[in-house]
Design an enzyme around this catalytic site. Structure first.
Site, short mmCIF file in Angstrom:
data_model
loop_
_atom_site.label_atom_id
_atom_site.label_comp_id
_atom_site.label_asym_id
_atom_site.label_seq_id
_atom_site.Cartn_x
_atom_site.Cartn_y
_atom_site.Cartn_z
N THR A 9 -26.74 49.51 -25.35
CA THR A 9 -26.39 50.70 -26.14
C THR A 9 -24.88 50.94 -26.23
O THR A 9 -24.34 50.41 -25.45
CB THR A 9 -27.31 51.72 -25.85
N CYS A 10 -24.74 52.07 -26.91
CA CYS A 10 -23.19 52.70 -26.99
C CYS A 10 -22.83 53.16 -25.48
O CYS A 10 -21.81 53.46 -25.19
CB CYS A 10 -23.14 53.54 -27.95
N ASN A 11 -24.06 53.55 -24.78
CA ASN A 11 -23.78 54.29 -23.60
C ASN A 11 -24.00 53.42 -22.24
O ASN A 11 -23.84 53.94 -20.98
CB ASN A 11 -24.48 55.70 -23.42
N SER B 51 -29.53 59.48 -19.34
CA SER B 51 -28.96 59.77 -20.59
C SER B 51 -27.62 60.65 -20.44
O SER B 51 -27.76 61.55 -19.66
CB SER B 51 -29.95 59.95 -21.72
N GLU C 236 -32.84 63.23 -24.95
CA GLU C 236 -32.67 62.62 -26.25
C GLU C 236 -33.98 61.42 -26.35
O GLU C 236 -34.22 60.90 -25.56
CB GLU C 236 -31.19 62.11 -26.24
N GLN D 84 -33.76 58.84 -28.61
CA GLN D 84 -33.39 57.50 -29.04
C GLN D 84 -33.39 56.43 -27.89
O GLN D 84 -33.64 55.33 -28.45
CB GLN D 84 -31.90 57.64 -29.75
N GLN E 55 -34.49 52.26 -28.18
CA GLN E 55 -33.55 51.16 -27.95
C GLN E 55 -34.00 50.08 -26.90
O GLN E 55 -33.88 48.94 -26.84
CB GLN E 55 -32.09 51.79 -27.41
N MET F 22 -29.00 56.50 -35.88
CA MET F 22 -28.12 57.49 -35.54
C MET F 22 -27.27 58.03 -36.80
O MET F 22 -27.46 59.23 -36.83
CB MET F 22 -26.90 57.00 -34.70
#
Length: 423
Positions: free
Chosen positions: A63-65, A118, A123, A125, A129, A202
């Protein structure tokens, strides 16, 4: 818990669980962006781990994180070396890589799936994922019984956390935070024009939040114009192709980037050539980044990336922390059940061995035949029963001593039982 090898056919299978990875807590956006470019296809990476014998089962959460390898079997050092070579981290940055094993690995995946690890606690999402990561691994055949059970239990725990705690009520999404930042630049969103680049989850959440705060003019740009049109239609907006982004930029006040791309779609040069002195607010939710970092140096351009959103994420922190404490109880209970399952699995070879030994003892005793001296049916049964009990008892004693610490648990496990809160 005690480790035991699982025998499958003629091979020995070490069921050690390992999570190896980096996240926003340990690696900045530059490093995560570099990793995303090096490993754009997580499923291929999982397949490679199996092909090279580094793991027996594997799934990759990207993921982006965070970027994490969830694996079974293999040696932890080999996974760490594999990841370090993938990252090409200098010696000074290798502390960014973390690794959890067995119960700690299970607990970590539960916390990730439940949104306790997170950037924005609560959150929604991240669960989707993690499910996609699992589904990709299933499709390529890189998961077996251990990861199947682990991920399914993680989804079950995450559902319990969201159902029985207030974690979701006080959580916010990155898209929501982006809208809150927009309101700091433009007090009235109904007068702004918004360009959304990308049409994934997103981007859809961003559009939903913007419309709920009064925005009426939305343009969606995507590789697939049909997909962009589908999203734009839901909000009464317009759809354009990626090739028309520069033209759409002329009228845009807010631009939200949420597309998978290998190079920035907006640069300082492109913005300077098409914009006057009007303020431009850029929210970059992509990793790799959608907007060049040098845009922050352009006058009247306000650029935020996903790491910049952490400041607003501190809002409602006290409420989320209280809910997180309750969520940890659910996670620990789920971990206890998973560990019970693993202990049962570890005991399988011992159970098979016991059955084989008993069968061998019975065959041996029967092969001895009847004694020369005549005896009654009752005497024969009594003699066999005594002999069998003595030999079986001896074999079981030896076997249990070797298997000390490995228990089978209850025959029928109760379903997941949530411990209710007390207020």
């Amino acid at each position: 818990m005690a480790q035991a090898e699982i025998i499958v056919g003629e091979t020995t299978y070490d069921p050690r669980l390992v999570v190896t990875g980096v996240s926003f807590r340990t690696l900045d956006i530059d490093g995560r962006e570099r990793l995303a470019r090096k490993a754009p296809d997580p499923e291929r990476l999982a397949a490679r781990l199996l092909q090279e014998g580094i793991a027996k089962e594997a799934a990759v959460i990207s993921t982006c994180n965070r970027f994490e390898i969830v694996s079974v079997g293999g040696e932890g050092g080999g996974l760490r070396r594999f990841f370090e070579s993938l990252l090409e981290l200098p010696e000074t940055q290798r502390d960014a890589l973390y690794q959890y094993t067995d119960a700690s690995a299970v607990r970590h995946l539960y916390r990730v799936s439940s949104s306790l690890d997170s950037m924005l606690v609560g959150e929604a999402q991240i669960l989707g994922q993690v499910k996609k990561a699992y589904q990709r691994a299933v499709q390529i055949g890189s998961v077996g019984s251990h990861l199947h059970h682990l991920f399914q239990s993680a989804f079950h725990v995450a559902k319990k956390v969201r159902t029985h705690t207030d974690i979701a009520q006080n959580g916010v999404s990155l898209s929501y935070v982006a809208v809150r930042l927009s309101q700091q630049i433009f007090s009235d969103l109904s007068t702004t024009s918004v360009l959304i680049i990308g049409s994934g989850e997103m981007a859809e959440l961003a559009a939903l939040h913007l419309c709920s705060h009064g925005c009426r003019k939305i343009i969606v740009a995507n590789r697939s114009v049909d997909r962009a049109a589908e999203l734009a239609e839901r909000f009464g907006g317009l759809a354009v192709s990626l090739g028309d982004v520069d033209k759409a930029l002329d009228d845009a006040d807010i631009v939200i980037g949420s597309i998978a791309i290998d190079r920035p779609i907006l640069t300082a040069a492109s913005v300077r050539s098409r914009r006057g002195s009007r303020p431009l607010f850029l929210i970059d939710l992509g990793v790799p980044r959608n907007f060049a970092p040098t845009l922050a140096d352009v006058d009247n351009v306000y650029l935020y990336n996903i790491d910049d959103l952490a400041a607003i994420a501190s809002e409602n922190k006290a409420l989320r922390d209280e809910a997180a404490k309750e969520a940890e109880i659910v996670i620990e209970y789920g971990l206890m059940q998973f560990e019970r399952w693993r202990k049962k699995l570890a005991a399988v070879p011992a159970i098979v061995d016991i059955r084989a030994r008993i069968e061998n003892i019975c065959r041996t005793e029967l092969s001895l035949g009847l004694p020369n001296a005549p005896e009654s049916r009752e005497e024969t049964i009594e003699r066999l029963a005594h002999s069998l009990s003595q030999r079986i008892g001896h074999e079981l004693t030896e076997l249990l001593e070797r298997q000390k610490g490995v228990t089978t648990g209850d025959r029928d496990d109760p379903p997941f039982i949530f411990i209710p809160r007390t207020r």
